[in-house]
Design a protein around this motif. Sequence first.
Motif, mmCIF file in Angstrom:
data_model
loop_
_atom_site.group_PDB
_atom_site.id
_atom_site.type_symbol
_atom_site.label_atom_id
_atom_site.label_comp_id
_atom_site.label_asym_id
_atom_site.label_seq_id
_atom_site.Cartn_x
_atom_site.Cartn_y
_atom_site.Cartn_z
ATOM 1 N N HIS A 66 7.212 9.262 5.014
ATOM 2 C CA HIS A 66 8.340 8.534 5.617
ATOM 3 C C HIS A 66 7.891 7.171 6.139
ATOM 4 O O HIS A 66 8.573 6.154 5.955
ATOM 5 N N GLN A 67 6.734 7.136 6.803
ATOM 6 C CA GLN A 67 6.252 5.892 7.390
ATOM 7 C C GLN A 67 5.910 4.852 6.324
ATOM 8 O O GLN A 67 6.268 3.678 6.446
ATOM 9 N N VAL A 68 5.203 5.272 5.283
ATOM 10 C CA VAL A 68 4.824 4.338 4.223
ATOM 11 C C VAL A 68 6.067 3.823 3.501
ATOM 12 O O VAL A 68 6.164 2.641 3.154
ATOM 13 N N HIS A 69 7.026 4.680 3.290
ATOM 14 C CA HIS A 69 8.283 4.243 2.659
ATOM 15 C C HIS A 69 8.993 3.220 3.534
ATOM 16 O O HIS A 69 9.519 2.210 3.047
ATOM 17 N N SER A 70 8.988 3.456 4.826
ATOM 18 C CA SER A 70 9.605 2.512 5.765
ATOM 19 C C SER A 70 8.857 1.189 5.801
ATOM 20 O O SER A 70 9.464 0.111 5.850
ATOM 21 N N ASP A 71 7.532 1.242 5.739
ATOM 22 C CA ASP A 71 6.709 0.031 5.810
ATOM 23 C C ASP A 71 6.929 -0.894 4.626
ATOM 24 O O ASP A 71 6.936 -2.125 4.772
ATOM 25 N N TYR A 72 7.078 -0.319 3.428
ATOM 26 C CA TYR A 72 7.112 -1.146 2.220
ATOM 27 C C TYR A 72 8.454 -1.149 1.511
ATOM 28 O O TYR A 72 8.672 -1.969 0.606
ATOM 29 N N GLY A 73 9.345 -0.241 1.893
ATOM 30 C CA GLY A 73 10.664 -0.223 1.287
ATOM 31 C C GLY A 73 10.645 0.105 -0.191
ATOM 32 O O GLY A 73 11.584 -0.258 -0.927
ATOM 33 N N GLU A 74 9.599 0.757 -0.662
ATOM 34 C CA GLU A 74 9.474 1.119 -2.065
ATOM 35 C C GLU A 74 9.067 2.586 -2.184
ATOM 36 O O GLU A 74 8.608 3.200 -1.224
ATOM 37 N N LYS A 101 0.842 -1.189 0.000
ATOM 38 C CA LYS A 101 0.000 0.000 0.000
ATOM 39 C C LYS A 101 0.880 1.243 0.000
ATOM 40 O O LYS A 101 0.702 2.142 0.817
ATOM 41 N N ASN A 102 1.805 1.281 -0.939
ATOM 42 C CA ASN A 102 2.711 2.423 -1.008
ATOM 43 C C ASN A 102 2.155 3.514 -1.920
ATOM 44 O O ASN A 102 2.838 4.112 -2.735
ATOM 45 N N LEU A 103 0.861 3.775 -1.748
ATOM 46 C CA LEU A 103 0.164 4.827 -2.483
ATOM 47 C C LEU A 103 -0.718 5.581 -1.490
ATOM 48 O O LEU A 103 -1.511 4.972 -0.765
ATOM 49 N N ILE A 104 -0.560 6.888 -1.448
ATOM 50 C CA ILE A 104 -1.311 7.723 -0.511
ATOM 51 C C ILE A 104 -2.343 8.539 -1.282
ATOM 52 O O ILE A 104 -2.015 9.189 -2.275
ATOM 53 N N VAL A 105 -3.583 8.499 -0.821
ATOM 54 C CA VAL A 105 -4.673 9.267 -1.423
ATOM 55 C C VAL A 105 -4.944 10.494 -0.552
ATOM 56 O O VAL A 105 -5.173 10.368 0.662
ATOM 57 N N VAL A 106 -4.923 11.661 -1.177
ATOM 58 C CA VAL A 106 -5.153 12.923 -0.471
ATOM 59 C C VAL A 106 -6.413 13.563 -1.055
ATOM 60 O O VAL A 106 -6.444 13.919 -2.229
ATOM 61 N N PRO A 107 -7.481 13.710 -0.269
ATOM 62 C CA PRO A 107 -8.774 14.189 -0.794
ATOM 63 C C PRO A 107 -8.829 15.698 -0.963
ATOM 64 O O PRO A 107 -7.931 16.432 -0.534
ATOM 65 N N GLY A 108 -9.929 16.150 -1.545
ATOM 66 C CA GLY A 108 -10.133 17.577 -1.757
ATOM 67 C C GLY A 108 -10.738 18.261 -0.551
ATOM 68 O O GLY A 108 -10.928 17.674 0.516
ATOM 69 N N VAL A 109 -11.057 19.542 -0.741
ATOM 70 C CA VAL A 109 -11.672 20.324 0.328
ATOM 71 C C VAL A 109 -12.981 19.651 0.728
ATOM 72 O O VAL A 109 -13.754 19.207 -0.114
ATOM 73 N N MET A 110 -13.197 19.517 2.016
ATOM 74 C CA MET A 110 -14.366 18.837 2.578
ATOM 75 C C MET A 110 -14.326 17.331 2.354
ATOM 76 O O MET A 110 -15.285 16.635 2.692
#
Length: 470
Positions: free
Chosen positions: A154-162, A54-63
Amino acid sequence: MDKLKAFRTADWEVQARMLTDQETVRAVEAWLGSAALADLRELGDGSHLAGGKKNLIVVPGVMGSVLQSTGEGGIWWMDMLRARHKLNALALAPNGLDDLHADACIEPCAIDISYAPMRVAIAQSGQFGGSVQFPYDWRKPLRASAERLRDLIHQVHSDYGESVHLVGHSMGGLMIRTTLMLYGNELWSKLGKIVFIATPHYGSTSIAGYLKNHLWGWEQLAVVGVFLSRETFRSLWGVVSLLPAPEQIYPGTRNNETHPCANFDLYDAGAYQLDLDAVATHNLQGALDAARRFHTDLFDWHNGLSPSQYGRMLQICGVGRKTLFRLDVKSGWSGSWKDTDKVTHRMPGDPHREGDGRVPLASAELEKIELRYIKGEHGSLQNLPVVVDDVLAWITERPLSLPDSPQGALSTYLSSGTRSSAPNLDGSAAFNLHDDEYDRYRDLPESRIGELVARLEAGELPGIDLVRIL
């Protein structure tokens, strides 16, 4: 714990499992309506989300981030059915950083349910086991949340090493860029690809319209405006930062041309003619000054990136929808909204007269990065299958399928995937107005608003919480 609150403040994987509980199902149906509940159920039970990277982060819009209050006992943006009389506790202090009401204790806790279809599609692609959510307090300047996004990367990179990939919808794209502006030196080496979907890089005229006339555009949004005061809206520095960028920064103004979004100074509190007292004028000016600095800093930072950094970014722009492009105040303006013309007609080939229903194309087209286009509405672009396909193609370095010009998007017929995978869940079924409907709700009579409020009080407006300002 209250079933609906537990559902709304959980991540999608937990929400999917919670839908096996009938009491939760009944609460969700009362909240969203039966059509949206059916969309939810079609997304599956969450069993396919187990395992995988799960080395993909979703960032939502306003609200798009759910906000909860420990002090007021469940203010969520939005819980119009049960907490509508508490919405003004969302107000910020004049510094734009602290809750005006110290005991409100409002914090982001989850991504809104309208992003579930995209996240499920990512998980089902076989390329990721799911995605990581980044809820943030969209009321506040984006700088206030940047450190948390940095830490999550940083955390996601550490978790998956990718390498970590970032996908931002609407304001979420600005959240990503703000974080890279502040912490890029330590993050670029850990990042892969970055995708912006319908991001208003240079702002939206709609925000200026809300400052002048409060919430408008759909009947349901006008109802929200009954409970969320103009003063509270003006205090939300993060929202105000979505104003069209000032002259010399907004596209088409860099050689001293007239601003295409207004014929008055969008960054002068007095120019809005709101009949405010000295304190309120000063507070609004503080928010406008901060918005100007935000656009200036982000513009300067972007122009200093390297070709390889530009090369990691993709923007997917929506076209083909009537949009608020410009506010024109009439001669002899008395301060009344009726003395202001809303320019909404589209003009083929003009990026200042083309858009996705909320964002003019000129604002979405960020220079020096890859651009693709889709005919669609702002709030549902992230849930169009063809959009998700290109998001994944970009991340995995496969060829893109979306047209590389607005003309191509408007003239090319895509055989499938151009309709939201959950139209009742992201609101596109109810709030996606066609051009001939767009101006219908410009000046709603008080009697009609009163009618709608009565229906809300009677529990007859399910799904109202899906309405968005952008």
